[in-house]
Design a protein around this motif. Structure first.
Motif, PDB file in Angstrom:
ATOM      1  N   GLU A 176       0.751  -1.316  -0.101  1.00 56.08           N
ATOM      2  CA  GLU A 176      -0.075  -0.070   0.081  1.00 56.08           C
ATOM      3  C   GLU A 176       0.769   1.240   0.136  1.00 56.08           C
ATOM      4  O   GLU A 176       0.493   2.352   0.630  1.00 56.08           O
ATOM      5  CB  GLU A 176      -0.922   0.071   1.367  1.00 56.08           C
ATOM      6  CG  GLU A 176      -1.788  -1.142   1.130  1.00 56.08           C
ATOM      7  CD  GLU A 176      -3.175  -0.788   0.598  1.00 56.08           C
ATOM      8  OE1 GLU A 176      -3.310   0.080  -0.172  1.00 56.08           O
ATOM      9  OE2 GLU A 176      -4.045  -1.750   0.546  1.00 56.08           O
ATOM     10  N   GLN A 219      -6.320  -5.980   1.713  1.00 52.20           N
ATOM     11  CA  GLN A 219      -6.498  -5.764   0.229  1.00 52.20           C
ATOM     12  C   GLN A 219      -6.608  -7.032  -0.486  1.00 52.20           C
ATOM     13  O   GLN A 219      -7.422  -7.554  -1.249  1.00 52.20           O
ATOM     14  CB  GLN A 219      -5.333  -4.781  -0.280  1.00 52.20           C
ATOM     15  CG  GLN A 219      -5.782  -4.529  -1.850  1.00 52.20           C
ATOM     16  CD  GLN A 219      -7.250  -4.135  -2.095  1.00 52.20           C
ATOM     17  OE1 GLN A 219      -7.597  -3.285  -1.026  1.00 52.20           O
ATOM     18  NE2 GLN A 219      -8.031  -4.267  -2.974  1.00 52.20           N
ATOM     19  N   LYS A 262      -9.152  -9.801   0.788  1.00 57.44           N
ATOM     20  CA  LYS A 262     -10.579  -9.292   0.584  1.00 57.44           C
ATOM     21  C   LYS A 262     -10.886  -9.734  -1.041  1.00 57.44           C
ATOM     22  O   LYS A 262     -11.897 -10.034  -1.147  1.00 57.44           O
ATOM     23  CB  LYS A 262     -10.794  -7.960   1.144  1.00 57.44           C
ATOM     24  CG  LYS A 262     -10.364  -6.821   0.327  1.00 57.44           C
ATOM     25  CD  LYS A 262     -10.898  -5.411   0.705  1.00 57.44           C
ATOM     26  CE  LYS A 262     -10.231  -4.196   0.224  1.00 57.44           C
ATOM     27  NZ  LYS A 262     -10.941  -2.973   0.644  1.00 57.44           N
ATOM     28  N   GLN A 264      -8.712  -0.091  10.168  1.00 65.46           N
ATOM     29  CA  GLN A 264      -9.548   0.230   8.970  1.00 65.46           C
ATOM     30  C   GLN A 264     -10.865  -0.493   9.127  1.00 65.46           C
ATOM     31  O   GLN A 264     -10.879  -1.367   9.507  1.00 65.46           O
ATOM     32  CB  GLN A 264      -8.724  -0.293   7.530  1.00 65.46           C
ATOM     33  CG  GLN A 264      -7.722   0.604   7.284  1.00 65.46           C
ATOM     34  CD  GLN A 264      -7.058   0.185   5.763  1.00 65.46           C
ATOM     35  OE1 GLN A 264      -7.578  -0.876   5.361  1.00 65.46           O
ATOM     36  NE2 GLN A 264      -6.374   0.867   5.185  1.00 65.46           N
ATOM     37  N   HIS A 307      -3.313   1.645  -5.158  1.00 64.20           N
ATOM     38  CA  HIS A 307      -2.288   0.524  -5.210  1.00 64.20           C
ATOM     39  C   HIS A 307      -2.321  -0.404  -6.568  1.00 64.20           C
ATOM     40  O   HIS A 307      -3.208  -0.071  -7.343  1.00 64.20           O
ATOM     41  CB  HIS A 307      -2.694  -0.422  -3.828  1.00 64.20           C
ATOM     42  CG  HIS A 307      -4.163  -0.913  -3.880  1.00 64.20           C
ATOM     43  ND1 HIS A 307      -4.744  -1.530  -4.817  1.00 64.20           N
ATOM     44  CD2 HIS A 307      -5.120  -0.620  -2.753  1.00 64.20           C
ATOM     45  CE1 HIS A 307      -6.040  -1.574  -4.464  1.00 64.20           C
ATOM     46  NE2 HIS A 307      -6.432  -0.988  -3.144  1.00 64.20           N
ATOM     47  N   ARG A 314     -11.403  -3.116  -8.706  1.00 63.82           N
ATOM     48  CA  ARG A 314     -10.294  -3.934  -8.759  1.00 63.82           C
ATOM     49  C   ARG A 314      -9.917  -4.553 -10.212  1.00 63.82           C
ATOM     50  O   ARG A 314     -10.791  -4.489 -10.803  1.00 63.82           O
ATOM     51  CB  ARG A 314     -10.061  -5.115  -7.631  1.00 63.82           C
ATOM     52  CG  ARG A 314     -10.736  -4.637  -6.434  1.00 63.82           C
ATOM     53  CD  ARG A 314      -9.866  -3.576  -5.645  1.00 63.82           C
ATOM     54  NE  ARG A 314     -10.677  -3.301  -4.545  1.00 63.82           N
ATOM     55  CZ  ARG A 314     -10.641  -2.323  -3.713  1.00 63.82           C
ATOM     56  NH1 ARG A 314      -9.582  -1.439  -4.084  1.00 63.82           N
ATOM     57  NH2 ARG A 314     -11.109  -2.260  -2.575  1.00 63.82           N
TER      58      ARG A 314
HETATM   59  N1  ASP Z   1      -6.764  -1.461   0.653  1.00 61.13           N
HETATM   60  C1  ASP Z   1      -6.905  -0.203   0.356  1.00 61.13           C
HETATM   61  C2  ASP Z   1      -6.074   0.964   1.544  1.00 61.13           C
HETATM   62  O1  ASP Z   1      -5.653   0.322   2.557  1.00 61.13           O
HETATM   63  C3  ASP Z   1      -8.037   0.463   0.553  1.00 61.13           C
HETATM   64  C4  ASP Z   1      -8.796  -0.309  -0.788  1.00 61.13           C
HETATM   65  O2  ASP Z   1      -8.409  -0.139  -1.756  1.00 61.13           O
HETATM   66  O3  ASP Z   1     -10.010  -0.787  -0.474  1.00 61.13           O
HETATM   67  O4  ASP Z   1      -5.921   1.998   1.369  1.00 61.13           O
END
Ligand code: ASP
Length: 599
Positions: A187, A211, A214, A247, A459, A496
């Motif tokens: 990230e 990331q 998920k 988060q 990312h 994505r």
């Molecule tokens: N993984 C990303 C972040 O930590 C958030 C995302 O793209 O859902 O910023």
């Protein structure tokens, strides 16, 4: 902070919460337990304010009716833990304490037991004064957390996450945990690494976010996932950063940008309704990335006030002023801000120049509009036409202060974007109590870095908005969005890449060759080949959201056990050296002796 508390099962310690000693209990016997908040000796009586999580109740110890407890009352000191029983009585009118919800009542103590004797705390809980250093507060965090303000912050934090869970549960999202010992999930920060004992020489990385997991959960068919997840990023700390932070992480399948935004707007409304956040008008405003940069110099603009950036290159196309000329000729930018009619002494103007330099600019030009021209050390280098053009472009009225930065576009934007905030704070331009939440959309996918390569703006897993052209990586836009609240990024996400070939192309553009892509992300590339649905999501910084809702100065004030600004845990002393035996077990040897451990 209103919380509801369940009835207690009576035991030897208590049968009522301190905050529940109210009118309905007058004349009944109750037993309460908690911490001695304050003791006062008064005309033969001893008064104790007893505190538990629900609030404070006054205990009265009387020489005639309190028995042995009266002796005990004399010895009690702040933060002792006490259980006391007696009759609830109504206070006489002159002794009512309007500050306390229980202030019309008190407990006439008949018996009491000291449950735990407290050492003198290093700082006062009752009567806490703001000049207690943060180090002391963090070193004794369990005492600091006894303070009402800290307790309220953590209660609020709980209510925010409970409201998030409640909303997401109602919308079909599943809370699924993902590993903490894992491989790098880039990230944009450095990884925290954990050596493996069983496979010496190999390391786990702590996740910078969940990331990739998920995304794999979407490939697995869960369709709607969330998690309140710990993330770990080894980066330089700032006021709003912690090495481990939390988060709210969300991912959904078969969605487009509008779907993700719509559900998240409803989520924000739900949470704010529950906890008393700002009222949102839906749909929220969307500002394209390029416009955010052009007008505010940043991708997280505070749009509650003006002082917008203005591009001045057109008015200077023919300029002979060397500083501007060379910048324009080399593809640089000349941008300015009309700060308005402000008085600023010469020393403050010089201060602006040094501040701009501190922020990375070569310099800064300041001017006051005077007639058609400028009062400024720079005025003599510019033609009358140029000055007139600049005044018009900046909308300058007589006496307005103008600031101009000529530099590489990235620097000019960043410096003016920051000065804009500092000047707004200095001149009180941000309307008190105002809130502004908006989406930043239409991001570039990649940006050029100083090494001649490309970096992702989010990312590497963010989907391009159109076909990705590996020959022109900078031209592609991303299906990405951030939520910005009063100039702070609260969350961000994207649709994505769900096609393995596109993911390979993007890796290649980032300088990750086939072999490296295979070794680092082979599992993802493989998963994307087994039927990956279109998917996307978002993650919010929970600490920042709670900080803003609590009106706290630092995210440390809304985290139970935060790290200090230097990344240490003042309470446990982490990080700490480990002994040779532990090093040997994981097959490591230090290159240099660590400094002696702190006491
Ligand atoms: N993984 C990303 C972040 O930590 C958030 C995302 O793209 O859902 O910023």
């Amino acid at each position: 902070m209103s919380e509801s508390f369940p009835a207690l099962r009576p035991n030897a310690f208590r049968d009522a919460w301190c905050g529940q000693v109210l009118g309905d209990r007058v004349d009944s016997e109750v037993r309460v337990a908690g911490w001695v908040h304050r003791r006062r000796d008064h005309g033969g009586l001893v008064f104790i304010d007893l505190r538990d999580r629900t609030g404070i109740v006054q205990l009265v110890f009387h020489p005639d009716s309190s028995g042995d407890a009266f002796e005990l009352a004399h010895k009690l000191r702040a933060e002792d833990v006490l259980s006391a029983a007696g009759r609830v009585v109504r206070r006489s009118e002159e002794t009512v304490n309007a500050e306390l919800p229980t202030g019309e009542f008190e407990l006439a103590v008949a018996s009491a037991e000291l449950l735990s004797d407290a050492d003198t705390p290093p700082f006062q809980i009752e009567g806490f004064s703001g000049d207690v250093g943060e180090d002391a507060r963090l070193r004794h965090r369990y005492l600091d957390l006894r303070r009402e303000q800290m307790r309220d912050a953590l209660v609020l934090r709980h209510r925010v996450s409970a409201a998030m869970r409640d909303f997401l549960d109602g919308d079909g999202f599943l809370d699924i945990e993902t590993p903490v010992l894992t491989r790098s999930t880039p990230e944009g920060a450095r990884d925290f690494l954990v050596p493996s004992r069983l496979q010496q020489g190999s390391f786990y990385a702590l996740p910078q976010s969940p990331q990739l997991f998920k995304q794999l959960l979407m490939v697995a068919g869960f369709e709607r996932y969330y998690q309140i997840a710990r993330c770990f990023r080894d980066e330089d700390l700032r006021a709003d950063r912690q090495p481990d932070f939390t988060q709210l992480d969300i991912e959904m399948s078969f969605v487009d940008v509008d779907d993700v935004i719509a559900i998240n707007e409803r989520l924000l409304v739900h949470v704010f309704d529950r906890v008393g956040g700002p009222a949102l008008d839906l749909p929220m405003r969307r500002l394209p990335y390029d416009e955010a940069i052009a007008r505010y110099g940043t991708d997280r603009p505070d749009t509650r006030f003006g002082l917008e950036l203005v591009d001045l290159a057109d008015d200077l196309a023919q300029t002979e002023f060397k500083v501007f000329r060379s910048m324009i000729d080399s593809g640089g930018a000349v941008r300015g801000i009309n700060v308005g009619a402000r008085e600023m002494p010469r020393s403050a103007l010089d201060g602006l120049i040094s501040r701009a330099q501190e922020l990375g600019a070569k310099g800064l030009v300041w001017a006051f509009r005077e007639g058609e021209g400028w009062r400024s050390p720079t005025a003599k280098f510019l033609s009358a036409d140029e000055l007139k053009g600049l005044n018009e472009r900046l909308g300058a009225e007589e006496g307005d202060l103008l600031i101009v930065v000529a530099d590489r576009p990235k620097i000019a934007n960043a410096v003016l974007g920051q000065l804009r905030l500092e000047l707004a704070a200095e001149f009180g331009l941000i309307p008190e109590g105002s809130d502004d939440l908006l989406w930043i959309v239409d991001w570039p996918l990649l940006e050029a870095n100083d090494e001649g390569g490309w970096d992702p703006l989010h990312h590497p897993f963010t989907a391009p908005a159109a076909d990705f052209d590996p020959d022109d990586p900078g031209a592609t836009r991303a299906l990405a969005y951030d939520v910005v609240w009063n100039g702070q990024e609260m969350g961000g996400g994207s649709i994505r890449i769900s096609d393995s070939a596109v993911q390979r192309d993007v890796f290649a553009a980032l300088g990750i060759d086939e072999a490296e892509a295979e070794s680092r992300f082979g599992f993802l590339l493989e998963a994307l080949r087994y039927g990956a649905p279109p998917h996307g999501g978002i993650a919010y910084g929970l600490d920042r959201i709670v900080q803003r809702l609590a009106g706290a100065e630092s995210i440390r004030d809304v985290i139970a056990f935060p790290k200090t600004a230097s990344g240490t845990d003042a309470l446990t002393g982490a990080p700490a050296p480990i002994d040779d035996g532990q090093l040997r077990e994981v097959g490591l040897k230090l290159r240099a002796q660590p400094p002696p451990s702190r006491p």
